[in-house]
Design a protein around this motif. Structure first.
Motif, mmCIF file in Angstrom:
data_model
loop_
_atom_site.group_PDB
_atom_site.id
_atom_site.type_symbol
_atom_site.label_atom_id
_atom_site.label_comp_id
_atom_site.label_asym_id
_atom_site.label_seq_id
_atom_site.Cartn_x
_atom_site.Cartn_y
_atom_site.Cartn_z
ATOM 1 N N LEU A 290 0.829 -1.200 0.000
ATOM 2 C CA LEU A 290 0.000 0.000 0.000
ATOM 3 C C LEU A 290 0.862 1.248 0.000
ATOM 4 O O LEU A 290 0.546 2.238 -0.666
ATOM 5 C CB LEU A 290 -0.934 -0.007 1.211
ATOM 6 N N ASN A 291 1.965 1.217 0.718
ATOM 7 C CA ASN A 291 2.870 2.355 0.712
ATOM 8 C C ASN A 291 3.529 2.505 -0.660
ATOM 9 O O ASN A 291 3.760 3.626 -1.137
ATOM 10 C CB ASN A 291 3.936 2.189 1.794
ATOM 11 N N ASN A 292 3.805 1.368 -1.324
ATOM 12 C CA ASN A 292 4.365 1.432 -2.676
ATOM 13 C C ASN A 292 3.396 2.099 -3.639
ATOM 14 O O ASN A 292 3.805 2.801 -4.572
ATOM 15 C CB ASN A 292 4.701 0.024 -3.173
ATOM 16 N N MET A 293 2.099 1.892 -3.417
ATOM 17 C CA MET A 293 1.112 2.563 -4.263
ATOM 18 C C MET A 293 1.184 4.070 -4.078
ATOM 19 O O MET A 293 1.056 4.834 -5.039
ATOM 20 C CB MET A 293 -0.288 2.047 -3.915
ATOM 21 N N ARG A 294 1.402 4.503 -2.834
ATOM 22 C CA ARG A 294 1.554 5.941 -2.579
ATOM 23 C C ARG A 294 2.791 6.484 -3.283
ATOM 24 O O ARG A 294 2.754 7.578 -3.884
ATOM 25 C CB ARG A 294 1.656 6.179 -1.070
ATOM 26 N N LEU A 295 3.883 5.728 -3.246
ATOM 27 C CA LEU A 295 5.117 6.168 -3.884
ATOM 28 C C LEU A 295 4.959 6.211 -5.397
ATOM 29 O O LEU A 295 5.453 7.135 -6.063
ATOM 30 C CB LEU A 295 6.266 5.229 -3.496
ATOM 31 N N PHE A 296 4.284 5.224 -5.951
ATOM 32 C CA PHE A 296 4.028 5.202 -7.394
ATOM 33 C C PHE A 296 3.226 6.431 -7.817
ATOM 34 O O PHE A 296 3.532 7.088 -8.816
ATOM 35 C CB PHE A 296 3.276 3.915 -7.756
ATOM 36 N N ALA A 297 2.183 6.770 -7.035
ATOM 37 C CA ALA A 297 1.368 7.950 -7.348
ATOM 38 C C ALA A 297 2.205 9.220 -7.306
ATOM 39 O O ALA A 297 2.015 10.132 -8.125
ATOM 40 C CB ALA A 297 0.196 8.054 -6.374
ATOM 41 N N ALA A 298 3.163 9.287 -6.358
ATOM 42 C CA ALA A 298 4.023 10.470 -6.262
ATOM 43 C C ALA A 298 4.938 10.581 -7.477
ATOM 44 O O ALA A 298 5.177 11.688 -7.985
ATOM 45 C CB ALA A 298 4.847 10.386 -4.974
ATOM 46 N N VAL A 299 5.466 9.457 -7.958
ATOM 47 C CA VAL A 299 6.332 9.478 -9.146
ATOM 48 C C VAL A 299 5.559 10.008 -10.350
ATOM 49 O O VAL A 299 6.048 10.861 -11.120
ATOM 50 C CB VAL A 299 6.885 8.062 -9.427
ATOM 51 N N VAL A 300 4.329 9.520 -10.521
ATOM 52 C CA VAL A 300 3.513 9.970 -11.651
ATOM 53 C C VAL A 300 3.194 11.454 -11.511
ATOM 54 O O VAL A 300 3.253 12.220 -12.489
ATOM 55 C CB VAL A 300 2.213 9.139 -11.730
ATOM 56 N N HIS B 185 -3.173 3.855 -11.654
ATOM 57 C CA HIS B 185 -2.885 5.164 -11.063
ATOM 58 C C HIS B 185 -4.145 5.806 -10.500
ATOM 59 O O HIS B 185 -4.108 6.445 -9.437
ATOM 60 C CB HIS B 185 -2.237 6.070 -12.116
ATOM 61 N N ARG B 186 -5.275 5.631 -11.204
ATOM 62 C CA ARG B 186 -6.525 6.223 -10.706
ATOM 63 C C ARG B 186 -6.866 5.665 -9.319
ATOM 64 O O ARG B 186 -7.312 6.395 -8.430
ATOM 65 C CB ARG B 186 -7.675 5.957 -11.698
ATOM 66 N N HIS B 187 -6.666 4.364 -9.154
ATOM 67 C CA HIS B 187 -6.947 3.749 -7.860
ATOM 68 C C HIS B 187 -5.955 4.202 -6.792
ATOM 69 O O HIS B 187 -6.308 4.384 -5.622
ATOM 70 C CB HIS B 187 -6.920 2.226 -7.987
ATOM 71 N N CYS B 188 -4.700 4.383 -7.196
ATOM 72 C CA CYS B 188 -3.688 4.845 -6.242
ATOM 73 C C CYS B 188 -4.000 6.252 -5.752
ATOM 74 O O CYS B 188 -3.851 6.557 -4.571
ATOM 75 C CB CYS B 188 -2.299 4.812 -6.876
ATOM 76 N N VAL B 189 -4.428 7.130 -6.675
ATOM 77 C CA VAL B 189 -4.788 8.495 -6.291
ATOM 78 C C VAL B 189 -5.969 8.476 -5.319
ATOM 79 O O VAL B 189 -5.990 9.214 -4.323
ATOM 80 C CB VAL B 189 -5.132 9.329 -7.548
ATOM 81 N N ALA B 190 -6.954 7.605 -5.589
ATOM 82 C CA ALA B 190 -8.106 7.497 -4.694
ATOM 83 C C ALA B 190 -7.676 6.977 -3.326
ATOM 84 O O ALA B 190 -8.167 7.434 -2.286
ATOM 85 C CB ALA B 190 -9.151 6.572 -5.306
ATOM 86 N N LEU B 191 -6.728 6.022 -3.322
ATOM 87 C CA LEU B 191 -6.239 5.476 -2.061
ATOM 88 C C LEU B 191 -5.551 6.548 -1.228
ATOM 89 O O LEU B 191 -5.787 6.672 -0.027
ATOM 90 C CB LEU B 191 -5.263 4.325 -2.338
ATOM 91 N N VAL B 192 -4.697 7.343 -1.869
ATOM 92 C CA VAL B 192 -3.992 8.414 -1.156
ATOM 93 C C VAL B 192 -4.989 9.443 -0.617
ATOM 94 O O VAL B 192 -4.863 9.916 0.519
ATOM 95 C CB VAL B 192 -2.961 9.094 -2.085
ATOM 96 N N ALA B 193 -6.002 9.768 -1.409
ATOM 97 C CA ALA B 193 -7.015 10.737 -0.970
ATOM 98 C C ALA B 193 -7.777 10.204 0.246
ATOM 99 O O ALA B 193 -8.055 10.952 1.200
ATOM 100 C CB ALA B 193 -7.974 11.038 -2.110
#
Length: 312
Positions: free
Chosen positions: A14-24, A76-84
């Motif tokens: 889950l933290n990797n998803m946050r990092l991926f969203a930040a890279v994008v 990425h759409r799901h990652c952005v929603a997760l971070v939000a």
């Protein structure tokens, strides 16, 4: 979910998803790493690990730029929603910690509730409209942790038993003998314990069914008696005393208003009893939300004000 792809992830993923969203969001590993306070190589490895976990490529990498693959765009759409959602969850907790709100579960003996606690709770709700109170008026000894209570108000004789729970003293408790004037008027006012035996008594019920009143002064002595009424409900005990059914030993703080009005009178006032404690029990001071903390403060302030009024 990406079609045809089953994702099983632990907290690290889950933290990797946050990092991926930040890279994008930043458009490069270098910019994202600077913002996140990570090494660029470490950030790159984390995103690569995420791709390996998913079994798909998320980013197209060239020497000049990054671009999302089709799967990467979906993910990425799901990652952005997760971070939000994570940010919203933290904000909700921050707001809870910042001001009193939410539900507070509290237990309190009915007699004490009617005598002192009820006005404090009512004023507290007026002062804190975002707080809801769920109140259990009971004389039984509740299990604060197992039953999910935030606060339990108790009246106990000293010394108190050891406990892992936190405690806030609210007031000292003194028991006195009281009677309705109508009962005393039927015969001579008792001036000794022997004369007290001529009157019916009312008592707090307990498991041993052996009823004794203990006094410390003018000398330590126990008075054994057979009450006409034995109950664990102090409100019922007070009502029976008010109606002249017998002489009762009651916490003074519960009958102070009756004494002031003259609807009850104190009997054998020279006899003093072991000191008790009115206190609030709660699971822990650590991580206490503002609603619980502010209600404890309101209880302490309310009992202090009531004690000062009684002494004046």
């Amino acid at each position: 979910m990406i079609e045809g792809l089953t994702i099983t992830m632990d907290i690290q993923d889950l933290n990797n998803m946050r990092l991926f969203a930040a890279v994008v969001s930043h458009g490069s590993y270098t910019s994202a790493a600077t913002e996140l306070g990570l090494q660029t190589s470490k950030l790159s490895r984390r995103v690569t690990a995420l791709e390996q976990e998913l079994g798909v490529r998320l980013l197209n990498r060239t020497s000049r730029r990054l671009s999302l693959t089709d799967a990467g765009k979906m993910f990425h759409r799901h990652c952005v929603a997760l971070v939000a959602e994570a940010q919203a969850a933290k904000l909700a907790i921050d707001q809870t910690r910042a001001s009193p709100q939410g539900v507070v579960r509290i237990s309190c003996p009915p007699g004490l509730l009617h005598g002192q606690v009820s006005p404090i709770l009512s004023q507290y709700m007026i002062d804190n409209p975002a707080v809801r109170i769920v109140l259990d008026a009971t004389n039984r000894r509740v299990d604060v942790v197992e039953e999910g209570f935030d606060i339990s108000i108790r009246v106990r004789l000293l010394p108190l038993e050891d406990s892992d729970l936190a405690m806030l003293p609210l007031a000292k408790s003194h028991r006195i003998l009281v009677s309705a004037p109508s009962l005393i008027a039927t015969q001579q006012v008792p001036t000794t314990l022997d004369e007290l035996r001529l009157f019916p008594t009312l008592a707090t019920a307990h498991a041993s069914e052996r009823y004794q009143w203990h006094f410390l002064a003018p000398q330590p002595i126990s008075f054994e008696h057979t009450p006409r009424l034995a109950t664990d409900d102090l409100a019922t005990l007070r009502d029976a005393a008010l109606r002249g059914a017998g002489i009762a030993q009651m916490p003074k703080e519960l009958v102070q208003d009756d004494l002031n009005k003259g609807t009850l009178i104190q009997v054998l006032p020279e006899l003093t009893t072991p000191e008790g404690s009115v206190h609030a029990i709660f699971p822990s001071r650590r991580g206490m939300v503002p609603a619980v903390r502010s209600l404890l403060n309101a209880l302490a302030t309310g009992f202090t004000a009531s004690s000062s009024t009684d002494q004046n």
